[in-house]
Design a protein around this motif. Structure first.
Motif, PDB file in Angstrom:
ATOM      1  N   ASN A  87       0.821  -1.220   0.000  1.00  0.00           N
ATOM      2  CA  ASN A  87       0.000   0.000   0.000  1.00  0.00           C
ATOM      3  C   ASN A  87       0.854   1.270   0.000  1.00  0.00           C
ATOM      4  OD1 ASN A  87      -2.326  -1.435   2.418  1.00  0.00           O
ATOM      5  ND2 ASN A  87      -2.389  -1.564   0.187  1.00  0.00           N
ATOM      6  N   LEU A  88       2.045   1.196   0.549  1.00  0.00           N
ATOM      7  CA  LEU A  88       2.800   2.398   0.873  1.00  0.00           C
ATOM      8  C   LEU A  88       3.310   3.146  -0.350  1.00  0.00           C
ATOM      9  CD1 LEU A  88       4.781   1.198   4.012  1.00  0.00           C
ATOM     10  CD2 LEU A  88       2.465   2.118   3.843  1.00  0.00           C
ATOM     11  N   GLN A  89       3.287   2.525  -1.520  1.00  0.00           N
ATOM     12  CA  GLN A  89       3.717   3.184  -2.757  1.00  0.00           C
ATOM     13  C   GLN A  89       2.772   4.308  -3.149  1.00  0.00           C
ATOM     14  OE1 GLN A  89       1.468   2.046  -5.296  1.00  0.00           O
ATOM     15  NE2 GLN A  89       2.471   2.420  -7.271  1.00  0.00           N
ATOM     16  N   ARG A  90       1.549   4.317  -2.625  1.00  0.00           N
ATOM     17  CA  ARG A  90       0.564   5.321  -3.020  1.00  0.00           C
ATOM     18  C   ARG A  90      -0.296   5.808  -1.853  1.00  0.00           C
ATOM     19  NH1 ARG A  90      -0.639   0.381  -3.817  1.00  0.00           N
ATOM     20  NH2 ARG A  90      -2.700  -0.491  -3.427  1.00  0.00           N
ATOM     21  N   VAL A  92      -0.242   7.380   1.067  1.00  0.00           N
ATOM     22  CA  VAL A  92       0.791   8.105   1.807  1.00  0.00           C
ATOM     23  C   VAL A  92       0.364   8.546   3.204  1.00  0.00           C
ATOM     24  CG1 VAL A  92       1.972   8.885  -0.278  1.00  0.00           C
ATOM     25  CG2 VAL A  92       0.070  10.240   0.640  1.00  0.00           C
ATOM     26  N   ILE A  93      -0.860   8.301   3.584  1.00  0.00           N
ATOM     27  CA  ILE A  93      -1.271   8.618   4.951  1.00  0.00           C
ATOM     28  C   ILE A  93      -0.754   7.562   5.931  1.00  0.00           C
ATOM     29  CG2 ILE A  93      -3.497   7.376   5.035  1.00  0.00           C
ATOM     30  CD1 ILE A  93      -4.635  10.001   6.321  1.00  0.00           C
ATOM     31  N   HIS A  94      -0.380   6.388   5.401  1.00  0.00           N
ATOM     32  CA  HIS A  94       0.173   5.302   6.212  1.00  0.00           C
ATOM     33  C   HIS A  94       1.694   5.283   6.082  1.00  0.00           C
ATOM     34  CE1 HIS A  94      -4.018   4.181   6.233  1.00  0.00           C
ATOM     35  NE2 HIS A  94      -4.007   3.933   4.929  1.00  0.00           N
ATOM     36  N   ASP A  95       2.367   4.524   6.930  1.00  0.00           N
ATOM     37  CA  ASP A  95       3.822   4.439   6.861  1.00  0.00           C
ATOM     38  C   ASP A  95       4.289   3.059   7.301  1.00  0.00           C
ATOM     39  OD1 ASP A  95       4.295   4.437   9.809  1.00  0.00           O
ATOM     40  OD2 ASP A  95       3.547   6.495   9.672  1.00  0.00           O
ATOM     41  N   SER A  96       5.578   2.844   7.238  1.00  0.00           N
ATOM     42  CA  SER A  96       6.138   1.526   7.549  1.00  0.00           C
ATOM     43  C   SER A  96       5.822   1.085   8.975  1.00  0.00           C
ATOM     44  CB  SER A  96       7.657   1.533   7.343  1.00  0.00           C
ATOM     45  OG  SER A  96       7.974   1.819   5.991  1.00  0.00           O
ATOM     46  N   GLY A  97       5.656   2.039   9.867  1.00  0.00           N
ATOM     47  CA  GLY A  97       5.373   1.697  11.250  1.00  0.00           C
ATOM     48  C   GLY A  97       3.941   1.291  11.518  1.00  0.00           C
ATOM     49  N   THR A  98       3.051   1.459  10.534  1.00  0.00           N
ATOM     50  CA  THR A  98       1.640   1.107  10.745  1.00  0.00           C
ATOM     51  C   THR A  98       1.226  -0.133   9.956  1.00  0.00           C
ATOM     52  OG1 THR A  98       0.830   2.544   8.956  1.00  0.00           O
ATOM     53  CG2 THR A  98       1.056   3.525  11.144  1.00  0.00           C
ATOM     54  N   ILE A  99       2.182  -0.830   9.349  1.00  0.00           N
ATOM     55  CA  ILE A  99       1.854  -2.058   8.617  1.00  0.00           C
ATOM     56  C   ILE A  99       1.179  -3.045   9.568  1.00  0.00           C
ATOM     57  CG2 ILE A  99       2.837  -4.083   7.460  1.00  0.00           C
ATOM     58  CD1 ILE A  99       4.981  -2.228   6.309  1.00  0.00           C
ATOM     59  N   GLY A 100       0.065  -3.580   9.126  1.00  0.00           N
ATOM     60  CA  GLY A 100      -0.704  -4.511   9.934  1.00  0.00           C
ATOM     61  C   GLY A 100      -1.828  -3.863  10.720  1.00  0.00           C
ATOM     62  N   GLU A 101      -1.790  -2.529  10.872  1.00  0.00           N
ATOM     63  CA  GLU A 101      -2.855  -1.837  11.591  1.00  0.00           C
ATOM     64  C   GLU A 101      -4.081  -1.656  10.697  1.00  0.00           C
ATOM     65  OE1 GLU A 101      -1.698   1.897  13.195  1.00  0.00           O
ATOM     66  OE2 GLU A 101      -0.087   1.078  14.438  1.00  0.00           O
ATOM     67  N   LEU A 102      -5.228  -1.464  11.311  1.00  0.00           N
ATOM     68  CA  LEU A 102      -6.412  -1.079  10.558  1.00  0.00           C
ATOM     69  C   LEU A 102      -6.137   0.263   9.885  1.00  0.00           C
ATOM     70  CD1 LEU A 102      -9.091  -2.012  13.207  1.00  0.00           C
ATOM     71  CD2 LEU A 102      -8.964  -3.004  10.898  1.00  0.00           C
ATOM     72  N   VAL A 217      -0.760   0.517 -10.692  1.00  0.00           N
ATOM     73  CA  VAL A 217      -1.164   1.925 -10.757  1.00  0.00           C
ATOM     74  C   VAL A 217       0.029   2.760 -10.319  1.00  0.00           C
ATOM     75  CG1 VAL A 217      -2.093   1.906  -8.398  1.00  0.00           C
ATOM     76  CG2 VAL A 217      -2.901   3.625 -10.035  1.00  0.00           C
ATOM     77  N   ILE A 218       0.239   3.880 -11.014  1.00  0.00           N
ATOM     78  CA  ILE A 218       1.335   4.761 -10.633  1.00  0.00           C
ATOM     79  C   ILE A 218       0.920   5.536  -9.384  1.00  0.00           C
ATOM     80  CG2 ILE A 218       0.585   6.648 -12.142  1.00  0.00           C
ATOM     81  CD1 ILE A 218       4.242   5.615 -11.570  1.00  0.00           C
ATOM     82  N   GLY A 219       1.758   5.508  -8.355  1.00  0.00           N
ATOM     83  CA  GLY A 219       1.352   6.032  -7.059  1.00  0.00           C
ATOM     84  C   GLY A 219       0.961   7.493  -7.065  1.00  0.00           C
ATOM     85  N   ALA A 220       1.731   8.343  -7.762  1.00  0.00           N
ATOM     86  CA  ALA A 220       1.456   9.778  -7.733  1.00  0.00           C
ATOM     87  C   ALA A 220       0.107  10.116  -8.352  1.00  0.00           C
ATOM     88  CB  ALA A 220       2.563  10.527  -8.462  1.00  0.00           C
ATOM     89  N   LEU A 221      -0.412   9.248  -9.218  1.00  0.00           N
ATOM     90  CA  LEU A 221      -1.714   9.488  -9.846  1.00  0.00           C
ATOM     91  C   LEU A 221      -2.815   9.602  -8.801  1.00  0.00           C
ATOM     92  CD1 LEU A 221      -3.638   9.562 -12.329  1.00  0.00           C
ATOM     93  CD2 LEU A 221      -3.666   7.056 -12.207  1.00  0.00           C
ATOM     94  N   THR A 222      -2.778   8.735  -7.793  1.00  0.00           N
ATOM     95  CA  THR A 222      -3.807   8.794  -6.756  1.00  0.00           C
ATOM     96  C   THR A 222      -3.716  10.111  -5.986  1.00  0.00           C
ATOM     97  OG1 THR A 222      -2.419   7.654  -5.126  1.00  0.00           O
ATOM     98  CG2 THR A 222      -3.820   6.283  -6.524  1.00  0.00           C
ATOM     99  N   GLY A 223      -2.514  10.661  -5.886  1.00  0.00           N
ATOM    100  CA  GLY A 223      -2.355  11.960  -5.242  1.00  0.00           C
ATOM    101  C   GLY A 223      -2.984  13.081  -6.052  1.00  0.00           C
ATOM    102  N   VAL A 224      -2.822  13.006  -7.376  1.00  0.00           N
ATOM    103  CA  VAL A 224      -3.412  14.030  -8.251  1.00  0.00           C
ATOM    104  C   VAL A 224      -4.929  14.018  -8.133  1.00  0.00           C
ATOM    105  CG1 VAL A 224      -3.742  14.757 -10.641  1.00  0.00           C
ATOM    106  CG2 VAL A 224      -1.491  13.979  -9.888  1.00  0.00           C
TER     107      VAL A 224
END
Length: 274
Positions: A87-90, A92-102, A217-224
């Protein structure tokens, strides 16, 4: 990290009346307040707004971040998924420290760090026609960042029935689209505004449009697209500008091209199950 650390995070809580802007909020939103189109009155509207966001993924991430930064008073998040490394490629509200969290939990804590003035309400479940009435209760704007047509139709039907504006967005591999729906109102010429099914009469056959897990999917697209969805929401809340009602905005990332397609209410639109 626990919910008690951030008292603004709630679950299914009744939304209360908002207080006037505090000195800290006036300083935080100073660049908004300087804009004649927004001003103090517009910022008060943002603080009083109650926005429900479907999905805390690729589209939901920038939507939630920018609406929180803008000072939306109450944000609801609907998502039953957990954060994964892919998920972290796009998202961006999540990070490596929240993997596995809801995702609702991860997003809520990120928002609390960004803006402690925002109230969060979490729905750790999917949005569907069966849950829509309960989830939409108390909100005045719906944003659909889901990745499937079943949810999109359910969101469109529920928003129309509840007479709530809907901002709907979608992305493909290198392209995206968004529109705003208010089918319970009429245009200036008196014709009813179009529904989602006027744009997409029926879902494409299963498997015709592959999910991003299959096609990429290219990650930055979801940001746009997600950022533009947030912009449409801000326009709706503050009454600024012309929302994308009856218009579908298309974005081709590879050619850096935007196009707008107009669509109207069909003479006969039959509601069907999503």
């Amino acid at each position: 990290m626990t919910e008690a650390t951030f008292p603004g995070i709630e679950r299914h809580d009744k939304i209360g009346a908002m207080e006037p802007l505090s000195p800290d909020e006036i300083a935080r939103y100073h660049r908004h307040i300087l804009l004649p189109e927004i001003g103090g009155a517009g910022q008060q509207k943002l603080k009083a707004a109650r926005v429900l966001v479907i999905g805390a993924g690729g589209l939901g991430a920038p939507v939630l971040q920018y609406l929180a930064a803008a000072g939306i008073g109450t944000l609801g998040i609907v998502d039953d998924d957990r954060v994964s490394l892919s998920n972290l490629q796009r998202q961006v509200i999540h990070d490596s420290g929240t993997i596995g969290e809801l995702k609702t939990e991860s997003a809520a804590f990120a928002i609390a760090r960004l803006n402690p003035h925002v109230r969060l309400i979490r729905f750790e479940e999917r949005f569907s026609s069966e849950t829509a009435f309960r989830q939409l209760s108390g909100f005045d704007l719906l944003i659909d960042g889901s990745d499937n047509f079943d949810t999109r139709y359910a969101a469109a039907d529920a928003a129309e029935e509840a007479r709530l504006p809907l901002v709907s967005g979608a992305v493909g591999r290198f392209d995206g689209s968004l529109t705003v729906l208010k089918p319970y109102e009429s245009a200036e010429d008196g014709t009813p505004n179009p529904r989602y099914r006027d744009l997409f009469p029926e879902a494409p056959p299963m498997g015709l449009i592959p999910a991003c897990a299959e096609a990429g999917v290219i990650g930055a697209l979801t940001g746009v697209i997600g950022t533009m969805m947030a912009m449409e929401a801000i326009k709706l809340v503050t009454g600024t500008g012309e929302p994308l009602i009856g218009r579908l905005l298309l974005y081709d990332a590879l050619s850096a091209r935007f196009d707008t397609v107009r669509y109207k209410r069909r003479r006969t639109t039959h509601r069907q199950a999503g």
